[in-house]
Scaffold this motif. Structure first.
Motif, PDB file in Angstrom:
ATOM      1  N   ARG A 250       0.830  -1.205   0.000  1.00  0.00           N
ATOM      2  CA  ARG A 250       0.000   0.000   0.000  1.00  0.00           C
ATOM      3  C   ARG A 250       0.865   1.255   0.000  1.00  0.00           C
ATOM      4  O   ARG A 250       0.645   2.160  -0.794  1.00  0.00           O
ATOM      5  CB  ARG A 250      -0.906  -0.041   1.241  1.00  0.00           C
ATOM      6  CG  ARG A 250      -1.546   1.279   1.656  1.00  0.00           C
ATOM      7  CD  ARG A 250      -2.796   1.541   0.849  1.00  0.00           C
ATOM      8  NE  ARG A 250      -3.539   2.701   1.345  1.00  0.00           N
ATOM      9  CZ  ARG A 250      -3.375   3.942   0.913  1.00  0.00           C
ATOM     10  NH1 ARG A 250      -2.464   4.199  -0.001  1.00  0.00           N
ATOM     11  NH2 ARG A 250      -4.119   4.931   1.379  1.00  0.00           N
ATOM     12  N   TYR A 251       1.881   1.316   0.896  1.00  0.00           N
ATOM     13  CA  TYR A 251       2.607   2.570   1.075  1.00  0.00           C
ATOM     14  C   TYR A 251       3.975   2.600   0.415  1.00  0.00           C
ATOM     15  O   TYR A 251       4.495   3.661   0.127  1.00  0.00           O
ATOM     16  CB  TYR A 251       2.755   2.880   2.569  1.00  0.00           C
ATOM     17  CG  TYR A 251       1.408   3.161   3.226  1.00  0.00           C
ATOM     18  CD1 TYR A 251       0.692   4.325   2.912  1.00  0.00           C
ATOM     19  CD2 TYR A 251       0.849   2.268   4.128  1.00  0.00           C
ATOM     20  CE1 TYR A 251      -0.543   4.590   3.492  1.00  0.00           C
ATOM     21  CE2 TYR A 251      -0.382   2.523   4.713  1.00  0.00           C
ATOM     22  CZ  TYR A 251      -1.080   3.671   4.401  1.00  0.00           C
ATOM     23  OH  TYR A 251      -2.303   3.923   4.964  1.00  0.00           O
TER      24      TYR A 251
ATOM     25  N   VAL B 119      -5.140   1.611  -3.537  1.00  0.00           N
ATOM     26  CA  VAL B 119      -5.595   0.824  -2.386  1.00  0.00           C
ATOM     27  C   VAL B 119      -6.865   0.027  -2.725  1.00  0.00           C
ATOM     28  O   VAL B 119      -7.020  -1.126  -2.311  1.00  0.00           O
ATOM     29  CB  VAL B 119      -5.798   1.723  -1.134  1.00  0.00           C
ATOM     30  CG1 VAL B 119      -6.918   2.740  -1.347  1.00  0.00           C
ATOM     31  CG2 VAL B 119      -6.076   0.866   0.100  1.00  0.00           C
ATOM     32  N   ASP B 120      -7.734   0.616  -3.528  1.00  0.00           N
ATOM     33  CA  ASP B 120      -8.959  -0.104  -3.923  1.00  0.00           C
ATOM     34  C   ASP B 120      -8.659  -1.219  -4.925  1.00  0.00           C
ATOM     35  O   ASP B 120      -9.363  -2.221  -5.005  1.00  0.00           O
ATOM     36  CB  ASP B 120      -9.982   0.872  -4.516  1.00  0.00           C
ATOM     37  CG  ASP B 120     -10.651   1.711  -3.434  1.00  0.00           C
ATOM     38  OD1 ASP B 120     -10.625   1.290  -2.269  1.00  0.00           O
ATOM     39  OD2 ASP B 120     -11.182   2.789  -3.757  1.00  0.00           O
TER      40      ASP B 120
ATOM     41  N   GLY C  79      -7.661   2.370   4.161  1.00  0.00           N
ATOM     42  CA  GLY C  79      -8.293   3.249   3.171  1.00  0.00           C
ATOM     43  C   GLY C  79      -9.098   2.565   2.075  1.00  0.00           C
ATOM     44  O   GLY C  79      -9.630   3.223   1.186  1.00  0.00           O
ATOM     45  N   PHE C  80      -9.223   1.233   2.125  1.00  0.00           N
ATOM     46  CA  PHE C  80     -10.020   0.522   1.121  1.00  0.00           C
ATOM     47  C   PHE C  80     -11.506   0.854   1.305  1.00  0.00           C
ATOM     48  O   PHE C  80     -11.993   0.919   2.433  1.00  0.00           O
ATOM     49  CB  PHE C  80      -9.783  -0.979   1.279  1.00  0.00           C
ATOM     50  CG  PHE C  80     -10.727  -1.852   0.484  1.00  0.00           C
ATOM     51  CD1 PHE C  80     -10.636  -1.918  -0.901  1.00  0.00           C
ATOM     52  CD2 PHE C  80     -11.706  -2.609   1.130  1.00  0.00           C
ATOM     53  CE1 PHE C  80     -11.500  -2.728  -1.623  1.00  0.00           C
ATOM     54  CE2 PHE C  80     -12.579  -3.416   0.414  1.00  0.00           C
ATOM     55  CZ  PHE C  80     -12.471  -3.482  -0.963  1.00  0.00           C
ATOM     56  N   ARG C  81     -12.221   1.138   0.220  1.00  0.00           N
ATOM     57  CA  ARG C  81     -13.653   1.429   0.299  1.00  0.00           C
ATOM     58  C   ARG C  81     -14.421   0.642  -0.768  1.00  0.00           C
ATOM     59  O   ARG C  81     -13.880   0.373  -1.839  1.00  0.00           O
ATOM     60  CB  ARG C  81     -13.916   2.927   0.088  1.00  0.00           C
ATOM     61  CG  ARG C  81     -13.373   3.823   1.198  1.00  0.00           C
ATOM     62  CD  ARG C  81     -14.061   3.578   2.544  1.00  0.00           C
ATOM     63  NE  ARG C  81     -13.423   4.312   3.635  1.00  0.00           N
ATOM     64  CZ  ARG C  81     -12.492   3.813   4.456  1.00  0.00           C
ATOM     65  NH1 ARG C  81     -12.083   2.560   4.329  1.00  0.00           N
ATOM     66  NH2 ARG C  81     -11.959   4.555   5.417  1.00  0.00           N
ATOM     67  N   LEU C  82     -15.671   0.320  -0.448  1.00  0.00           N
ATOM     68  CA  LEU C  82     -16.545  -0.360  -1.413  1.00  0.00           C
ATOM     69  C   LEU C  82     -17.130   0.667  -2.374  1.00  0.00           C
ATOM     70  O   LEU C  82     -17.471   1.773  -1.961  1.00  0.00           O
ATOM     71  CB  LEU C  82     -17.685  -1.072  -0.673  1.00  0.00           C
ATOM     72  CG  LEU C  82     -17.310  -2.185   0.316  1.00  0.00           C
ATOM     73  CD1 LEU C  82     -18.558  -2.661   1.047  1.00  0.00           C
ATOM     74  CD2 LEU C  82     -16.653  -3.343  -0.411  1.00  0.00           C
TER      75      LEU C  82
END
Lengths: 269, 322
Positions: free
Chosen positions: A51-52, A67-68, A139-142
């Protein structure tokens, strides 16, 4: 000692045997806290590194944040990481005499495999929950419905179940936990030569030919499409339904091929 | 008397090794049978066949009247197996281990619980029942392993080298536990490399080597054939070895064995204490200085040498290796 008399030629029921064997394997996992803590830390560490550290250098077309893009790949391939536990577990059962004990009991032969698969699926599901939670934390979002997200989770459980047969077979083939771990590690390159962590389009053409057609890619992409919606479907170039059907066919293929091979290996061991 | 084990012409081959080479063995119900032999004699192969873990290549094997090939489930309900490697789960408690095996035997929850309790009680593990097996000592694990083979109330108990690797105290405790079982009417087939173990537990001893029966009989009969006990004398100087041998020859039942390297002389004798005293007196009268004296059971190698005129497979291996 008073023991209920039962017909001497009768074997114990498949259900009871499977549950007892599964319970034992689950207790082994739960009562080895090092395994749980270490597994969680390792998973979190790699996710953070991707991720980073690498994430900044990897651009995803179509405006999907890395991230997604990454987390669906990470969660899906996570079942392969926890699947290693199935390989070493099966090898330990063989080495430490549990298989012998079991085979001297009036228990149907198939129950060692069904019991292990059940326990390892439960273990996998726990790993999926942990990885998903860490994913959301970084920070992952649907970007699709919750129903589809749950479907994606269910798919991961199924993929985990499918891979278990491969790992159980490897474990029985290896005979010792160390060898089993070594053999299970051979599966890892396949997670990298897939769409799990980077877009396949960034690979050289000859590698793309393999990477875009292999089962892990279909599995990752189906989870990606179900959690990221339209943007992911556009990026992949296929609808979620198309991907899910192919991923499930691959999963079925794994069970059909490696299930009987594991059973055959168990009979011979 | 009903036959609990009936083996005729059993053969089994692993690659180039002929593990069983036409083994014949019958055991009557009500007996404790000890299978005695060196490493690689075929003991474990035979016990694994009785436990339906291995299929014979040739010959016939019936356990409790059931054919191991065609009636495996019935054989499995007849036997309880405790192995060389204690097959119990370290991450479960003693009670959980026994209840699991009882449930796998097809008992319902209630029966499994009460059977586990009575087995734990009998083996003196009741206090440790709630502890994870991980925290058990080697002897406790071996006992629990024995317990796991008992919760199904088997007719025939199979013990594969039950005390190998145990300290002397645990060994005697396990023997006591086995004797209690025998007293309750369980038939036992055990394998061992130790003559004293066979002597202590068994009513019928079968000696095997190279996958075949070499001799069989009661411990007393076999001991008569090998000549009861062995006197072992250890002297201080090289010159005394031959002189002690000369003196001991008089008490000799079989042959005087001389080991110049360790300055040790041993003879098989009949009887025990009185013979030892006479022998010692004779050594003293000859004016010889003794470092160490022992009266002991013959070792397995000596039994083989006496019964077959040949060293055992194990000893032969050692010779070729050195």
């Amino acid at each position: 000692m008073a023991v209920a008399t039962m017909p001497i030629t009768k074997t114990t029921s498949i259900g009871v045997s499977t549950l007892q064997i599964a319970r034992r394997a689950v207790l082994r996992y739960l009562r080895t806290p090092q395994l749980i803590v270490l597994g969680t830390i390792q998973g979190a560490m790699f996710l953070l590194i991707f991720r980073y550290v690498f994430g900044g250098a990897i651009a995803i077309s179509g405006g999907i944040p890395y991230v997604d893009f990454l987390v669906p790949g990470f969660i899906t391939t996570g079942v392969l990481f926890s699947g290693m536990g199935a390989a070493t577990g099966a090898a330990e059962d063989l080495e430490q005499g549990f298989v012998d004990r079991l085979r001297s009991l009036p228990v149907p032969r198939v129950c060692f495999l069904t019991g292990r698969a059940l326990a390892d699926t439960a273990w996998n599901t726990w790993g999926l929950i942990v990885t998903a939670a860490i994913g959301f934390a970084v920070g992952f979002r649907l970007h699709d419905s919750v129903v589809n997200a749950l479907a994606a989770f269910g798919l991961c459980v199924i993929f985990g179940f499918a891979f278990e047969w491969l790992f159980i077979m490897l474990g029985l083939l290896a005979g010792t936990p160390q060898a089993a771990q070594g053999m299970a590690l051979l599966v890892f390159p396949f997670t990298f030569i897939s769409s799990a962590y980077i877009p396949v389009s960034s690979m050289p053409g000859w590698l793309q030919a393999f990477a875009s057609r292999q089962p892990i890619t279909y599995m990752v992409d189906s989870v990606r499409a179900l959690t990221q919606g339209q943007a992911a479907e556009t990026l992949i170039g296929h609808s979620a339904g198309y991907l899910v059907v192919r991923a499930l066919l691959w999963a079925l293929g794994f069970v059909v091929v490696f299930g009987p091979l594991a059973a055959l290996r168990y009979r011979r061991s | 008397m009903a036959l609990i084990i009936e083996a005729r012409g059993l053969t089994k081959r692993f690659g180039k090794t002929q593990a069983l080479d036409g083994l014949d063995l019958t055991a009557e119900s009500g007996q404790v049978v000890a299978l005695l032999g060196p490493n690689g004699a075929g003991k474990t192969t035979f016990i694994r066949m009785v436990a339906t873990l291995l299929r014979p290549d040739g010959g016939d094997l019936r356990v409790g009247g059931y054919d191991v090939r065609r009636q495996a489930p019935a054989v499995r309900r007849t036997i309880g197996l405790a192995g060389q490697f204690a097959a119990i789960e370290p991450a479960m408690t003693g009670r959980e281990n026994l209840e699991m095996v009882a449930r796998l035997f097809g008992q319902n929850r209630k029966n499994a619980r009460s059977n586990a309790s009575s087995v734990l009680e009998m083996l003196g593990l009741a206090d440790a029942a709630g502890r994870l097996v991980r925290t058990y000592s080697g002897g406790m694990r071996r006992k629990l392993d024995l317990g796991a083979s008992l919760v199904g109330a088997p007719k025939l108990l199979l013990l594969d080298e039950p005390t190998t690797g145990l300290d002397p105290r645990s060994r005697i405790e396990l023997w006591d536990a086995i004797r209690t079982l025998v007293g309750q009417g369980t038939d036992v087939l055990l394998t061992t490399q130790y003559l004293d173990e066979a002597d202590n537990l068994a009513s019928h001893v079968v000696i095997i080597d190279h996958g075949r029966v070499v001799a069989a009989g009661t411990p007393a009969e076999l001991k008569r054939r090998v000549g009861g006990k062995v006197i072992e004398v250890h002297v201080r100087t090289d010159d005394d070895v031959a002189r002690v041998a000369q003196v001991l020859r008089r008490f000799d039942h079989g042959e005087v064995r001389i080991d110049q390297a360790t300055r040790q002389v041993s003879v098989s004798v009949e009887g025990g204490g009185p013979v030892l005293m006479n022998a010692l007196r004779a050594v003293e009268e000859a004016g010889l200085e003794v470092e160490d004296v022992a009266l002991r059971q013959p070792k397995l190698d000596e039994v083989f040498l006496t019964l077959t005129g040949q060293p055992s497979a194990d000893a032969a291996l050692e010779t070729t290796a050195s």
